[in-house]
Design a protein around this motif. Structure first.
Motif, PDB file in Angstrom:
ATOM      1  N   LYS A 108       0.829  -1.207   0.000  1.00  0.00           N
ATOM      2  CA  LYS A 108       0.000   0.000   0.000  1.00  0.00           C
ATOM      3  C   LYS A 108       0.864   1.258   0.000  1.00  0.00           C
ATOM      4  N   GLN A 109       1.980   1.196   0.720  1.00  0.00           N
ATOM      5  CA  GLN A 109       2.868   2.360   0.758  1.00  0.00           C
ATOM      6  C   GLN A 109       3.453   2.641  -0.628  1.00  0.00           C
ATOM      7  N   ILE A 110       3.922   1.584  -1.292  1.00  0.00           N
ATOM      8  CA  ILE A 110       4.507   1.768  -2.624  1.00  0.00           C
ATOM      9  C   ILE A 110       3.440   2.187  -3.628  1.00  0.00           C
ATOM     10  N   GLN A 111       2.266   1.585  -3.534  1.00  0.00           N
ATOM     11  CA  GLN A 111       1.169   1.953  -4.426  1.00  0.00           C
ATOM     12  C   GLN A 111       0.781   3.422  -4.237  1.00  0.00           C
ATOM     13  N   GLY A 112       0.754   3.881  -2.995  1.00  0.00           N
ATOM     14  CA  GLY A 112       0.441   5.279  -2.729  1.00  0.00           C
ATOM     15  C   GLY A 112       1.483   6.214  -3.323  1.00  0.00           C
ATOM     16  N   MET A 113       2.766   5.829  -3.227  1.00  0.00           N
ATOM     17  CA  MET A 113       3.811   6.664  -3.820  1.00  0.00           C
ATOM     18  C   MET A 113       3.708   6.668  -5.342  1.00  0.00           C
ATOM     19  N   ALA A 114       3.359   5.520  -5.908  1.00  0.00           N
ATOM     20  CA  ALA A 114       3.219   5.447  -7.374  1.00  0.00           C
ATOM     21  C   ALA A 114       2.096   6.350  -7.852  1.00  0.00           C
ATOM     22  N   ASP A 115       1.016   6.430  -7.096  1.00  0.00           N
ATOM     23  CA  ASP A 115      -0.102   7.286  -7.476  1.00  0.00           C
ATOM     24  C   ASP A 115       0.267   8.764  -7.393  1.00  0.00           C
ATOM     25  N   GLN A 116       1.279   9.099  -6.590  1.00  0.00           N
ATOM     26  CA  GLN A 116       1.673  10.492  -6.429  1.00  0.00           C
ATOM     27  C   GLN A 116       2.643  10.967  -7.518  1.00  0.00           C
ATOM     28  N   ILE A 117       3.141  10.039  -8.322  1.00  0.00           N
ATOM     29  CA  ILE A 117       4.018  10.428  -9.420  1.00  0.00           C
ATOM     30  C   ILE A 117       3.168  11.047 -10.528  1.00  0.00           C
ATOM     31  N   GLY A 118       3.526  12.264 -10.917  1.00  0.00           N
ATOM     32  CA  GLY A 118       2.745  12.970 -11.919  1.00  0.00           C
ATOM     33  C   GLY A 118       2.859  12.351 -13.298  1.00  0.00           C
ATOM     34  N   LYS A 119       1.942  12.735 -14.167  1.00  0.00           N
ATOM     35  CA  LYS A 119       1.976  12.233 -15.544  1.00  0.00           C
ATOM     36  C   LYS A 119       3.242  12.660 -16.264  1.00  0.00           C
ATOM     37  N   ASP A 120       3.795  13.802 -15.820  1.00  0.00           N
ATOM     38  CA  ASP A 120       5.039  14.269 -16.430  1.00  0.00           C
ATOM     39  C   ASP A 120       6.272  13.686 -15.752  1.00  0.00           C
ATOM     40  N   GLY A 121       6.052  12.744 -14.818  1.00  0.00           N
ATOM     41  CA  GLY A 121       7.165  12.111 -14.130  1.00  0.00           C
ATOM     42  C   GLY A 121       7.665  12.865 -12.919  1.00  0.00           C
ATOM     43  N   SER A 122       6.970  13.928 -12.519  1.00  0.00           N
ATOM     44  CA  SER A 122       7.388  14.703 -11.343  1.00  0.00           C
ATOM     45  C   SER A 122       7.195  13.876 -10.071  1.00  0.00           C
ATOM     46  N   THR A 123       8.144  13.997  -9.168  1.00  0.00           N
ATOM     47  CA  THR A 123       8.124  13.196  -7.928  1.00  0.00           C
ATOM     48  C   THR A 123       8.139  14.075  -6.678  1.00  0.00           C
ATOM     49  N   ASP A 124       7.758  15.320  -6.805  1.00  0.00           N
ATOM     50  CA  ASP A 124       7.795  16.237  -5.659  1.00  0.00           C
ATOM     51  C   ASP A 124       6.863  15.781  -4.541  1.00  0.00           C
ATOM     52  N   LYS A 125       5.664  15.288  -4.910  1.00  0.00           N
ATOM     53  CA  LYS A 125       4.714  14.835  -3.882  1.00  0.00           C
ATOM     54  C   LYS A 125       5.263  13.645  -3.105  1.00  0.00           C
ATOM     55  N   VAL A 126       5.972  12.760  -3.796  1.00  0.00           N
ATOM     56  CA  VAL A 126       6.568  11.598  -3.124  1.00  0.00           C
ATOM     57  C   VAL A 126       7.611  12.058  -2.117  1.00  0.00           C
ATOM     58  N   LYS A 127       8.432  13.002  -2.503  1.00  0.00           N
ATOM     59  CA  LYS A 127       9.485  13.503  -1.613  1.00  0.00           C
ATOM     60  C   LYS A 127       8.899  14.160  -0.370  1.00  0.00           C
ATOM     61  N   ASN A 128       7.761  14.807  -0.529  1.00  0.00           N
ATOM     62  CA  ASN A 128       7.159  15.528   0.600  1.00  0.00           C
ATOM     63  C   ASN A 128       6.410  14.617   1.562  1.00  0.00           C
ATOM     64  N   THR A 129       5.950  13.472   1.082  1.00  0.00           N
ATOM     65  CA  THR A 129       5.128  12.590   1.931  1.00  0.00           C
ATOM     66  C   THR A 129       5.877  11.361   2.429  1.00  0.00           C
ATOM     67  N   PHE A 130       7.039  11.028   1.838  1.00  0.00           N
ATOM     68  CA  PHE A 130       7.755   9.822   2.257  1.00  0.00           C
ATOM     69  C   PHE A 130       8.441  10.070   3.597  1.00  0.00           C
ATOM     70  N   ASN A 131       8.211   9.156   4.571  1.00  0.00           N
ATOM     71  CA  ASN A 131       8.791   9.311   5.906  1.00  0.00           C
ATOM     72  C   ASN A 131       9.634   8.116   6.335  1.00  0.00           C
ATOM     73  N   TYR A 132       9.040   6.901   6.305  1.00  0.00           N
ATOM     74  CA  TYR A 132       9.706   5.734   6.870  1.00  0.00           C
ATOM     75  C   TYR A 132      10.091   4.749   5.771  1.00  0.00           C
ATOM     76  N   ASP A 133      11.246   4.100   5.962  1.00  0.00           N
ATOM     77  CA  ASP A 133      11.763   3.204   4.928  1.00  0.00           C
ATOM     78  C   ASP A 133      11.807   1.750   5.356  1.00  0.00           C
ATOM     79  N   LEU A 134      11.101   1.397   6.440  1.00  0.00           N
ATOM     80  CA  LEU A 134      11.158   0.025   6.934  1.00  0.00           C
ATOM     81  C   LEU A 134      10.723  -0.973   5.867  1.00  0.00           C
ATOM     82  N   GLY A 135       9.655  -0.651   5.158  1.00  0.00           N
ATOM     83  CA  GLY A 135       9.155  -1.577   4.141  1.00  0.00           C
ATOM     84  C   GLY A 135      10.094  -1.735   2.958  1.00  0.00           C
TER      85      GLY A 135
END
Length: 402
Positions: free
Chosen positions: A155-182
């Motif tokens: 679910k975490q990875i799927q949520g990050m994938a949904d935040q990637i823009g159509k133009d490939g922008s990843t700003d939303k992912v950078k702002n919401t990613f917190n924990y890397d345990l998974g």
């Protein structure tokens, strides 16, 4: 609490290097933290023993107000107890420091355990974020193997994938990613080589450098979060959490000084808390990685053992019935003296009132006498205006000559 993350991560990483099993390394970490905080626990125990020595005097105060449950009386009783504490140099808040420190450590440890790539593997936070973005892009391109990953991680990875823009922008992912345990299992499952370079994992990084959260030959993964929807061996963690929390509360209460024996509604509330607190802890284990719950289990075990050691080192005093009677006489003696002083003051006040009344009566009598004198003076004055009666003439000689 981020300033504590690095020292805690260093200590936890050291334990993991000595014992390359995260569950066992976490046990060593919990034990070391108990040793570090043991002086504070000793101070807390001494403070509790000090309170226990005041038990007879405190009980004498409570007996004085026994059976009176109105708010004013209860407030007066608490004020006298606090006054006793102050006179005896006892602080009720003196034992709170160890509990506060434990709470702070758990919060910091939560951040460390949830970010093992950053704190245990020493991968910079920016690089960890790039690894998460790479995993999300692979998932979006259907090139990421998710077999065996926990539902939480997917679910975490799927949520990050949904935040990637159509133009490939990843700003939303950078702002919401917190924990890397998974991400640990994502990297291990898909191969370290896919995440090496381009400001991600450093060159030479291997799968052996990743922390291992598995138990029983990989049948239990402590990096996963227990789920009510999926029954499995991971359910052992919430079950053990309830058992050890319940048992620890019961044993610790027997090993710890209890100032007042609860009765009635208070006793019922305490019995309810014996089940509510373990139930709450168990509920929380279904929302955090299982490795956090494992640390709580270790804490319950070690805290109970520590309390047993402290009680042996600094035992609580015991009192006889005569000790309680002596304390009651001592506490009531001061009260009687105060009552006698109050009575003497009342008598002096009453005597003063009598004297004042007597003086007032005397003044009133004098005033009345003066008033009467003034009233009689006019009568005399009025009589002086009349002709006084004539005196009788003595004619005894004439009669004798006859």
């Amino acid at each position: 609490m981020s300033f504590l993350n690095k020292p805690i991560a260093w200590l936890l990483g050291l334990c993991y290097k000595i014992v390359p099993n995260y569950a066992i390394a976490l046990l060593f970490f919990a034990l070391i933290m108990k040793v570090i905080l043991f002086p504070f626990s000793i101070k807390q125990q001494k403070n509790t023993v000090k309170q226990a020595t005041l038990r007879p005097k405190e009980q004498a105060i409570r007996n004085r107000y026994a059976g009176r449950t109105d708010k004013a009386t209860q407030q007066k009783m608490q004020e006298e107890i606090l006054k006793l504490y102050q006179e005896e140099n006892y602080s009720p808040m003196g034992g709170c420091l160890p509990m506060i420190l434990q709470f702070v450590i758990i919060i910091a440890l939560y951040g460390v355990i949830n970010s093992p790539l950053q704190y245990v593997c020493n991968v910079p936070k920016e690089n960890v974020t790039n690894i998460a973005i790479e995993a999300a892009e692979l998932y979006k391109a259907e090139q990421l193997d998710t077999t065996g990953l926990s539902e939480t991680t997917i679910k975490q990875i799927q949520g990050m994938a949904d935040q990637i823009g159509k133009d490939g922008s990843t700003d939303k992912v950078k702002n919401t990613f917190n924990y890397d345990l998974g991400l640990v299992n994502v990297i291990r499952l898909n191969g370290v080589e896919k995440f090496v370079g381009d400001n991600m994992l450093p060159e030479g990084f291997t799968a052996e450098d990743l922390p291992d959260f598995t138990l029983f030959g990989g049948k239990v993964d402590l990096s996963e979060t227990p789920s009510l929807d999926r029954f499995g061996l991971l359910w052992l963690i919430p079950l053990l959490t309830f058992v050890f929390t319940f048992g620890s509360m019961k044993l610790t209460r027997k090993l710890t000084y209890q100032p007042v024996q609860a009765a009635g509604d208070a006793a019922l509330s305490m019995k309810l808390m014996d089940f509510v607190m373990p139930a709450m802890s168990t509920f929380i284990t279904f929302s955090v990685p299982a490795v956090i719950a494992v640390y709580w289990i270790y804490q319950n075990l070690l805290s109970t053992g520590q309390q047993l050691v402290l009680k042996l080192m600094y035992p609580y005093p015991t009192f006889t019935e005569e000790d309680y009677k002596a304390a009651e006489r001592e506490m009531n003696k001061g009260l009687k003296q105060s009552n006698k002083a109050a009575k003497r003051a009342a008598k002096r006040a009453a005597h003063r009132i009598d004297l004042d009344d007597a003086a007032e009566t005397a003044d009133s009598s004098a005033a009345n006498a003066a008033s009467n004198t003034e009233n009689e003076a006019p009568k005399a004055g009025k009589g002086s205006d009349l002709i006084p009666p004539a005196a009788l003439k003595d004619e005894s000689d004439k009669n004798g000559s006859l």
